[in-house]
Design an enzyme around this catalytic site. Structure first.
Site, mmCIF file in Angstrom:
data_model
loop_
_atom_site.group_PDB
_atom_site.id
_atom_site.type_symbol
_atom_site.label_atom_id
_atom_site.label_comp_id
_atom_site.label_asym_id
_atom_site.label_seq_id
_atom_site.Cartn_x
_atom_site.Cartn_y
_atom_site.Cartn_z
ATOM 1 N N GLY A 297 3.818 63.447 21.202
ATOM 2 C CA GLY A 297 3.953 63.326 19.787
ATOM 3 C C GLY A 297 2.560 63.806 19.101
ATOM 4 N N SER B 57 1.601 66.540 18.006
ATOM 5 C CA SER B 57 1.776 67.269 16.680
ATOM 6 C C SER B 57 2.190 66.641 15.426
ATOM 7 C CB SER B 57 2.622 68.564 17.245
ATOM 8 O OG SER B 57 3.898 67.971 17.348
ATOM 9 N N LEU C 147 2.366 63.338 12.538
ATOM 10 C CA LEU C 147 1.468 62.796 11.556
ATOM 11 C C LEU C 147 0.251 61.899 12.360
ATOM 12 C CD1 LEU C 147 0.607 61.397 8.682
ATOM 13 C CD2 LEU C 147 2.573 59.752 9.152
ATOM 14 N N VAL C 148 0.783 61.175 13.153
ATOM 15 C CA VAL C 148 -0.456 60.185 13.766
ATOM 16 C C VAL C 148 -0.934 60.938 14.881
ATOM 17 C CG1 VAL C 148 -0.505 57.790 15.147
ATOM 18 C CG2 VAL C 148 1.220 58.179 13.347
ATOM 19 N N GLY C 149 -0.406 61.744 15.646
ATOM 20 C CA GLY C 149 -1.148 62.724 16.730
ATOM 21 C C GLY C 149 -2.146 63.425 16.180
ATOM 22 N N TYR D 241 16.861 52.575 15.290
ATOM 23 C CA TYR D 241 15.684 53.126 15.484
ATOM 24 C C TYR D 241 14.836 51.658 15.930
ATOM 25 C CZ TYR D 241 10.671 54.038 14.009
ATOM 26 O OH TYR D 241 9.251 54.250 13.659
ATOM 27 N N THR E 283 2.005 49.390 10.110
ATOM 28 C CA THR E 283 3.057 49.216 8.967
ATOM 29 C C THR E 283 3.391 50.599 8.400
ATOM 30 O OG1 THR E 283 1.066 49.120 7.757
ATOM 31 C CG2 THR E 283 2.284 47.069 8.284
ATOM 32 N N VAL F 285 2.905 54.473 7.695
ATOM 33 C CA VAL F 285 1.714 55.208 7.645
ATOM 34 C C VAL F 285 1.988 56.415 6.905
ATOM 35 C CG1 VAL F 285 0.540 56.564 9.532
ATOM 36 C CG2 VAL F 285 1.856 54.649 10.223
HETATM 37 P P1 NAP Z 1 6.057 62.741 13.344
HETATM 38 O O1 NAP Z 1 5.205 63.069 12.478
HETATM 39 O O2 NAP Z 1 7.622 62.774 12.981
HETATM 40 O O3 NAP Z 1 5.891 63.210 14.747
HETATM 41 C C1 NAP Z 1 6.745 62.838 15.717
HETATM 42 C C2 NAP Z 1 6.146 63.576 17.325
HETATM 43 O O4 NAP Z 1 7.086 63.371 18.029
HETATM 44 C C3 NAP Z 1 6.160 65.053 17.126
HETATM 45 O O5 NAP Z 1 4.933 65.454 17.812
HETATM 46 C C4 NAP Z 1 7.017 65.705 17.729
HETATM 47 O O6 NAP Z 1 6.896 66.949 18.273
HETATM 48 C C5 NAP Z 1 7.415 64.681 18.791
HETATM 49 N N1 NAP Z 1 8.744 64.505 19.349
HETATM 50 C C6 NAP Z 1 9.906 64.195 18.707
HETATM 51 N N2 NAP Z 1 10.947 64.374 19.421
HETATM 52 C C7 NAP Z 1 10.499 64.707 20.710
HETATM 53 C C8 NAP Z 1 11.003 65.044 22.203
HETATM 54 N N3 NAP Z 1 12.431 65.034 22.245
HETATM 55 N N4 NAP Z 1 10.288 65.641 22.867
HETATM 56 C C9 NAP Z 1 8.844 65.730 22.828
HETATM 57 N N5 NAP Z 1 8.126 65.211 21.668
HETATM 58 C C10 NAP Z 1 9.031 64.871 20.674
HETATM 59 O O7 NAP Z 1 6.070 60.949 13.548
HETATM 60 P P2 NAP Z 1 4.784 60.020 13.220
HETATM 61 O O8 NAP Z 1 4.937 59.307 11.933
HETATM 62 O O9 NAP Z 1 3.483 60.657 13.719
HETATM 63 O O10 NAP Z 1 5.191 58.924 14.073
HETATM 64 C C11 NAP Z 1 4.578 58.722 15.404
HETATM 65 C C12 NAP Z 1 4.669 57.231 15.797
HETATM 66 O O11 NAP Z 1 4.397 56.354 15.154
HETATM 67 C C13 NAP Z 1 6.331 57.175 16.205
HETATM 68 O O12 NAP Z 1 6.455 56.369 17.468
HETATM 69 C C14 NAP Z 1 6.671 56.273 14.908
HETATM 70 O O13 NAP Z 1 7.902 55.484 15.350
HETATM 71 C C15 NAP Z 1 5.679 55.428 14.668
HETATM 72 N N6 NAP Z 1 5.461 55.028 13.297
HETATM 73 C C16 NAP Z 1 5.367 55.609 12.374
HETATM 74 C C17 NAP Z 1 5.568 55.448 11.071
HETATM 75 C C18 NAP Z 1 5.253 56.153 10.038
HETATM 76 O O14 NAP Z 1 5.521 55.573 8.601
HETATM 77 N N7 NAP Z 1 5.493 57.278 9.965
HETATM 78 C C19 NAP Z 1 5.229 53.940 10.954
HETATM 79 C C20 NAP Z 1 5.397 53.010 12.059
HETATM 80 C C21 NAP Z 1 5.413 53.734 13.277
HETATM 81 P P3 NAP Z 1 7.274 68.288 17.494
HETATM 82 O O15 NAP Z 1 6.204 68.393 16.747
HETATM 83 O O16 NAP Z 1 7.188 69.306 18.527
HETATM 84 O O17 NAP Z 1 8.823 68.033 16.954
#
Ligand code: NAP
Ligand code: GDP
Length: 335
Positions: A14, A16, A18-20, A157, A185, A187
């Protein structure tokens, strides 16, 4: 020849998102240490819902450490629509028509199993405070994950995420693995998903204000504005993730959150966006839209026992930086 003593090869799934992207920035800005090699991957490198592709990725990279972020992620309204996809693949025509369905339970199982197979020393996965029981006492703490059903809006989820904790404990009990998880919480920050229908509240509001400013229309906040959230800036979360990777040795998860006193209402969050974007138009509330979970107030007491002096970026400053990033990167932003 194995890796040199002390060498860490860190795979970030992940990478690419938000968190990555935030971890990439913090590492590039100097948090990376000599002897650490960071590898950030996206779905273009491997579809982690596919066991063979996941295995091939792990065999190629041979990570000593993994930060596992990859997931199908979305705000309240995307969760309400696609609970089944947020849990797992279901093989129907509806699923096949959804280009973004990600099947979290498969991703998590494939990543943990592949990490185990290649002898990864530590995996830090990512849960979320929205997976806690809906009916609970406050503040929520790390011991309460499995105490009761999650909120109905995002049960797919939530159960998929809860199973990571089950697997972490089982890998430890049966094989002694240090597989753990953090619980952030809500993000927000640069590189968020600013899609209004699918994304979370802050990026959605930032995009809506941008559009309202261009068209001279009102900003519509969904719901009553009364629910309460603790928001964490992605760059603060990134710094905490790196600390967990290096220093935190428990299998039990740890909540990564600002304090209870920093919880804000959705109305206050909208006001922060309005101020940061210099919006002077009308603000209305569409109370026909769901409020979702009223609150999920979490304790950061455990984090504070480890890191009493960690400084979070003030909420308004972080909102301002995110709005500036969105405005400056409007063409490329995910929306
Ligand atoms: P995000 O911006 O949607 O990024 C999701 C990442 O997962 C992207 O790098 C995406 O790759 C990758 N991904 C999705 N499906 C995939 C697959 N089938 N194979 C390989 N890679 C895949 O999400 P985020 O907000 O950064 O979230 C990161 C983590 O934090 C997640 O586990 C989420 O549950 C957790 N989290 C998020 C929040 C929040 O408010 N955003 C809050 C609490 C916890 P592509 O770019 O190639 O699609
Ligand atoms: P949650 O924290 O998991 O519930 O997810 P969100 O980040 O999507 O936040 C949902 C809360 O924000 C609910 O109370 C919504 O009614 C409210 N909200 C207000 N405007 C918006 C918006 O434009 N997008 C989203 N996603 N939520 C909004």
């Amino acid at each position: 020849m194995g890796e040199p003593q002390g060498h860490m090869k860190i795979l970030v799934t992940g990478g690419s998102g938000l968190v990555g992207r935030a971890i990439q920035k913090v590492v590039a800005d100097g948090a990376g240490l000599p002897g650490e090699e960071w590898v950030f991957v996206s779905s273009k490198d491997a579809d982690l819902t596919d066991a063979a592709q996941t295995k091939a990725l792990f065999q190629k990279i041979q990570p000593t450490h993994v930060i596992h972020l990859a997931a199908m992620v979305g705000g309240l309204f995307r969760n309400i629509k696609y609970n089944l996809d947020f849990w797992a693949y279901h093989g129907s025509l509806i699923a096949l028509a959804l280009p973004l369905q990600r099947k979290n339970v498969h991703i998590n199982d494939n990543v943990l199993h592949s990490a185990f197979e290649v002898g990864t020393r530590k995996v830090v996965s990512c849960l979320s405070t929205c997976i806690f029981p809906d009916k609970t006492t406050y503040p929520i703490d790390e011991t309460m994950i499995h105490n009761g059903p999650p909120h109905s809006s995002n049960f797919g989820y939530s159960y998929a995420k809860r199973m990571i904790d089950v697997q972490n404990r089982a890998y430890f009990q049966q094989h002694g693995c240090t597989f753990t998880a953090v619980i952030p919480t809500n993000v927000f920050g640069p590189y968020d998903n600013f899609n209004i229908e699918d994304g979370h509240v802050l990026p959605g509001l930032i995009h809506k204000v941008h559009l309202a400013k261009s068209s001279g229309s009102a900003l519509t906040v969904w719901g009553t504005g009364k629910p309460r959230r603790q928001f964490i800036y992605s760059l603060d979360l990134a710094r905490l993730f790196i600390w967990v990777l290096r220093e935190y040795s428990e299998v039990e998860p740890i909540i990564l959150s600002v304090g209870e006193e920093d919880e804000v209402s959705i109305k206050e969050a909208a006001e922060a966006v309005v101020e940061a974007m210099g919006f002077h138009g009308e603000v209305t509330f569409d109370t026909t839209k769901s409020d979702g979970q009223f609150k999920k107030t979490a304790s950061n007491g455990k984090l504070r026992t480890y890191l009493p002096n960690f400084q979070f970026t003030p909420f308004k400053q972080a909102v301002k930086e995110t709005c500036t990033w969105f405005t400056n990167n409007y063409e490329q932003a995910r929306k």
